[in-house]
Design a protein around this motif. Structure first.
Motif, PDB file in Angstrom:
ATOM      1  N   ASN A  52       0.105  40.574  57.315  1.00  0.00           N
ATOM      2  CA  ASN A  52      -1.345  40.483  57.504  1.00  0.00           C
ATOM      3  C   ASN A  52      -1.957  41.883  57.467  1.00  0.00           C
ATOM      4  OD1 ASN A  52      -3.967  39.937  58.233  1.00  0.00           O
ATOM      5  ND2 ASN A  52      -3.426  38.545  59.902  1.00  0.00           N
ATOM      6  N   VAL A  53      -2.319  42.306  56.252  1.00  0.00           N
ATOM      7  CA  VAL A  53      -2.909  43.623  56.022  1.00  0.00           C
ATOM      8  C   VAL A  53      -4.113  43.457  55.086  1.00  0.00           C
ATOM      9  CG1 VAL A  53      -0.801  44.968  56.399  1.00  0.00           C
ATOM     10  CG2 VAL A  53      -1.256  43.989  54.141  1.00  0.00           C
ATOM     11  N   PRO A  54      -5.002  44.450  55.019  1.00  0.00           N
ATOM     12  CA  PRO A  54      -6.201  44.340  54.180  1.00  0.00           C
ATOM     13  C   PRO A  54      -5.922  43.975  52.725  1.00  0.00           C
ATOM     14  CG  PRO A  54      -6.443  46.186  55.664  1.00  0.00           C
ATOM     15  CD  PRO A  54      -5.046  45.674  55.858  1.00  0.00           C
ATOM     16  N   LEU A  55      -4.864  44.505  52.136  1.00  0.00           N
ATOM     17  CA  LEU A  55      -4.555  44.197  50.741  1.00  0.00           C
ATOM     18  C   LEU A  55      -4.379  42.700  50.529  1.00  0.00           C
ATOM     19  CD1 LEU A  55      -3.763  44.968  47.824  1.00  0.00           C
ATOM     20  CD2 LEU A  55      -1.415  45.251  48.645  1.00  0.00           C
ATOM     21  N   ILE A  56      -3.655  42.038  51.421  1.00  0.00           N
ATOM     22  CA  ILE A  56      -3.413  40.599  51.263  1.00  0.00           C
ATOM     23  C   ILE A  56      -4.662  39.805  51.636  1.00  0.00           C
ATOM     24  CG2 ILE A  56      -1.822  38.715  51.788  1.00  0.00           C
ATOM     25  CD1 ILE A  56      -0.639  41.167  50.322  1.00  0.00           C
ATOM     26  N   ARG A  57      -5.456  40.335  52.527  1.00  0.00           N
ATOM     27  CA  ARG A  57      -6.749  39.722  52.829  1.00  0.00           C
ATOM     28  C   ARG A  57      -7.649  39.733  51.590  1.00  0.00           C
ATOM     29  NH1 ARG A  57      -7.253  36.506  57.362  1.00  0.00           N
ATOM     30  NH2 ARG A  57      -6.187  37.465  59.132  1.00  0.00           N
ATOM     31  N   GLY A  93      -8.171  38.237  40.004  1.00  0.00           N
ATOM     32  CA  GLY A  93      -7.127  37.296  39.613  1.00  0.00           C
ATOM     33  C   GLY A  93      -7.000  36.158  40.605  1.00  0.00           C
ATOM     34  N   SER A  94      -7.183  36.471  41.885  1.00  0.00           N
ATOM     35  CA  SER A  94      -7.089  35.444  42.929  1.00  0.00           C
ATOM     36  C   SER A  94      -8.259  34.459  42.836  1.00  0.00           C
ATOM     37  CB  SER A  94      -7.072  36.106  44.309  1.00  0.00           C
ATOM     38  OG  SER A  94      -5.926  36.911  44.455  1.00  0.00           O
ATOM     39  N   PHE A  95      -9.412  34.951  42.427  1.00  0.00           N
ATOM     40  CA  PHE A  95     -10.565  34.064  42.215  1.00  0.00           C
ATOM     41  C   PHE A  95     -10.221  33.017  41.161  1.00  0.00           C
ATOM     42  CE2 PHE A  95     -14.584  32.666  40.466  1.00  0.00           C
ATOM     43  CZ  PHE A  95     -15.489  32.735  41.512  1.00  0.00           C
ATOM     44  N   GLU A 140      -6.737  36.767  49.621  1.00  0.00           N
ATOM     45  CA  GLU A 140      -7.253  35.570  50.295  1.00  0.00           C
ATOM     46  C   GLU A 140      -8.746  35.382  50.061  1.00  0.00           C
ATOM     47  OE1 GLU A 140      -8.333  34.110  54.784  1.00  0.00           O
ATOM     48  OE2 GLU A 140      -6.730  35.601  54.578  1.00  0.00           O
ATOM     49  N   THR A 141      -9.497  36.466  50.167  1.00  0.00           N
ATOM     50  CA  THR A 141     -10.956  36.400  49.990  1.00  0.00           C
ATOM     51  C   THR A 141     -11.322  35.953  48.579  1.00  0.00           C
ATOM     52  OG1 THR A 141     -11.283  38.148  51.633  1.00  0.00           O
ATOM     53  CG2 THR A 141     -13.095  37.739  50.105  1.00  0.00           C
ATOM     54  N   GLY A 142     -10.646  36.523  47.583  1.00  0.00           N
ATOM     55  CA  GLY A 142     -10.913  36.138  46.200  1.00  0.00           C
ATOM     56  C   GLY A 142     -10.525  34.696  45.927  1.00  0.00           C
ATOM     57  N   TYR A 143      -9.395  34.282  46.476  1.00  0.00           N
ATOM     58  CA  TYR A 143      -8.896  32.913  46.290  1.00  0.00           C
ATOM     59  C   TYR A 143      -9.868  31.891  46.860  1.00  0.00           C
ATOM     60  CZ  TYR A 143      -5.648  28.928  47.045  1.00  0.00           C
ATOM     61  OH  TYR A 143      -5.035  27.698  47.068  1.00  0.00           O
ATOM     62  N   THR A 146     -17.550  39.907  32.437  1.00  0.00           N
ATOM     63  CA  THR A 146     -18.878  40.337  31.981  1.00  0.00           C
ATOM     64  C   THR A 146     -19.861  40.542  33.130  1.00  0.00           C
ATOM     65  OG1 THR A 146     -19.528  38.017  31.629  1.00  0.00           O
ATOM     66  CG2 THR A 146     -18.621  39.218  29.737  1.00  0.00           C
ATOM     67  N   GLY A 147     -19.417  40.269  34.360  1.00  0.00           N
ATOM     68  CA  GLY A 147     -20.270  40.499  35.516  1.00  0.00           C
ATOM     69  C   GLY A 147     -21.196  39.346  35.877  1.00  0.00           C
ATOM     70  N   LYS A 148     -21.050  38.220  35.179  1.00  0.00           N
ATOM     71  CA  LYS A 148     -21.879  37.059  35.510  1.00  0.00           C
ATOM     72  C   LYS A 148     -21.430  36.409  36.816  1.00  0.00           C
ATOM     73  CE  LYS A 148     -23.146  35.989  30.737  1.00  0.00           C
ATOM     74  NZ  LYS A 148     -23.086  34.974  29.641  1.00  0.00           N
ATOM     75  N   ILE A 149     -20.160  36.631  37.155  1.00  0.00           N
ATOM     76  CA  ILE A 149     -19.632  36.219  38.461  1.00  0.00           C
ATOM     77  C   ILE A 149     -19.205  37.480  39.195  1.00  0.00           C
ATOM     78  CG2 ILE A 149     -17.758  35.055  39.687  1.00  0.00           C
ATOM     79  CD1 ILE A 149     -17.668  32.971  37.518  1.00  0.00           C
ATOM     80  N   THR A 150     -19.712  37.661  40.387  1.00  0.00           N
ATOM     81  CA  THR A 150     -19.321  38.798  41.218  1.00  0.00           C
ATOM     82  C   THR A 150     -18.331  38.308  42.266  1.00  0.00           C
ATOM     83  OG1 THR A 150     -21.453  39.889  40.915  1.00  0.00           O
ATOM     84  CG2 THR A 150     -20.085  40.628  42.760  1.00  0.00           C
ATOM     85  N   VAL A 151     -17.108  38.764  42.172  1.00  0.00           N
ATOM     86  CA  VAL A 151     -16.069  38.326  43.103  1.00  0.00           C
ATOM     87  C   VAL A 151     -16.134  39.175  44.364  1.00  0.00           C
ATOM     88  CG1 VAL A 151     -13.584  38.048  43.451  1.00  0.00           C
ATOM     89  CG2 VAL A 151     -14.580  37.618  41.191  1.00  0.00           C
ATOM     90  N   PRO A 152     -16.202  38.528  45.537  1.00  0.00           N
ATOM     91  CA  PRO A 152     -16.235  39.310  46.783  1.00  0.00           C
ATOM     92  C   PRO A 152     -14.955  40.116  46.980  1.00  0.00           C
ATOM     93  CG  PRO A 152     -15.883  36.969  47.254  1.00  0.00           C
ATOM     94  CD  PRO A 152     -16.213  37.078  45.799  1.00  0.00           C
TER      95      PRO A 152
END
Length: 365
Positions: A182-187, A158-160, A190-193, A351-357
């Motif tokens: 600042n915890v892994p969940l919020i990171r 969703g963040s992507f 951030e990574t997806g965004y 559909t997996g054409k984009i792989t979100v980190p």
């Protein structure tokens, strides 16, 4: 002419018919009462919920949970004493859970957010006859008594999407991200965004900031506003906030910047968890919705129907667990071609054409 004897016989006949009719209907009515009593549960289950910090009026994560809880109370036969509580500190969280498992005697105990949910493994082991729901954390490895259902979301997907939207709407080539704690969940948000923004514009710059490292970071709008103003003044024109009640400070800062702008430059923000588009419709271009309400509602529904399973469930784009919010409040911000592009990106993720980190799976050495 009718004789007296004939009239008397007719009266007796009519009385017999009416009496039989009345008795039959009384019998049917009594049967229906017995049936209704059988379908009405004798002991309605008591459902109790502990919210995360930030309170029920955060217009975000907690509020979404409360919406699902209240809808379940309306729709299902549960004890009228079912309730949710708003802890102000860590010690209260412990007290609430202990009380719910003992004196209050709740049948299903719900923890909203990873901080309250961290208390469940020990509690669930100590009270194996109780059922527990942990929202926003995976409890598979800690579910020793097999009585915890845990639910997580694909928030990075969703963040992507909203990262792509931020890049589309940015005119400065600079966007921002402000997290609560600042915890892994919020990171993970951030990574997806950041990845979504760079998918649309590989040269875009993404600034980041966090309100704090303690649980109080979820309820500090003043600090979030300070961070947002700093980013906006450095050229950022869109900020995605993932900070619960603190996020209101980001919305306020965008509104303030627009009022002060002498160059008619527009500053925007993106909401999170609940659809926040309505809060400041001239500022919030979209929200990354995370359907905590559905997670709570569906779990209560299963519990009442004796279908509650102690497993781990993931909500994502395919089932509407996460998405971008598009409604009457923000449709003015998007052209038809932009909407088409956003939905195309969404389809490619599904559909997996984009792989979100995924921050959880990144090599962080």
């Amino acid at each position: 002419m009718f004789s007296y004897r004939m009239i008397k016989k007719a009266r007796i006949f009519i009385f017999t018919i009416l009496s039989t009719y009345s008795l039959n209907h009384l019998s049917s009515f009594a049967t229906s009462l017995k049936t209704s009593k059988k379908t009405e549960p004798l002991n309605k289950p008591k459902i109790c919920m502990v919210l995360d910090k930030g309170g029920k009026d955060d217009h975000s994560f907690n509020e979404s949970a409360v919406m699902g809880f209240n809808k379940a109370k309306t729709d299902f036969a549960i004890d009228e004493k079912s309730k949710f509580v708003e802890p102000q500190n860590d010690s209260q969280i412990t007290q609430f859970f202990r009380s719910f498992a003992t004196s209050v005697n709740c049948d299903l105990i719900i923890a909203i957010g990873f901080t309250p949910a961290a208390h469940l493994p020990d509690l669930a082991t100590k009270y194996p006859s109780k059922k527990f729901l942990a929202v926003d954390i995976n409890m598979e490895d800690k579910n020793k008594a097999k009585n915890i259902r845990s639910i997580t979301f694909q928030e990075h997907d969703g963040s992507f999407l909203v990262g792509a939207i931020a890049a589309m709407k940015s005119t400065s080539g600079k966007i921002g991200f402000i997290g609560g704690m600042n915890v892994p969940l919020i990171r993970r948000f951030e990574t997806g965004y950041s990845a979504g923004a760079k998918y649309v514009n590989s040269k875009i710059k993404v600034g980041t900031g966090y309100v704090g490292v303690t649980h109080d970071a979820w309820n500090n709008p003043a600090k979030a506003k300070e961070l947002a103003l700093s980013q906006y003044n450095e050229g950022t024109d869109v900020i995605f906030q993932v900070a619960a009640n603190s996020g209101q400070g980001v919305f306020d800062s965008a509104e303030q910047m627009n009022k002060q702008s002498k160059q008619k430059k527009k500053y925007y923000a993106i909401g999170v968890d609940s659809n926040q588009n309505w809060i400041k419709p001239d500022v919030i271009i979209t929200s990354m919705v995370k359907r905590v309400d559905n997670a709570v509602y569906n779990s209560v529904k299963d519990f009442v129907a004796n279908k509650f399973t102690a497993n781990h469930t993931v909500y994502g784009l395919k089932d509407g667990g996460v998405d971008w919010a598009y409604d009457e409040h923000n449709k003015k911000f998007f052209t038809e071609s932009q909407i088409k592009e956003i939905n195309s990106i969404k389809e490619k993720i599904m559909t997996g054409k984009i792989t979100v980190p995924d921050y959880y799976k990144l090599d962080k050495k």
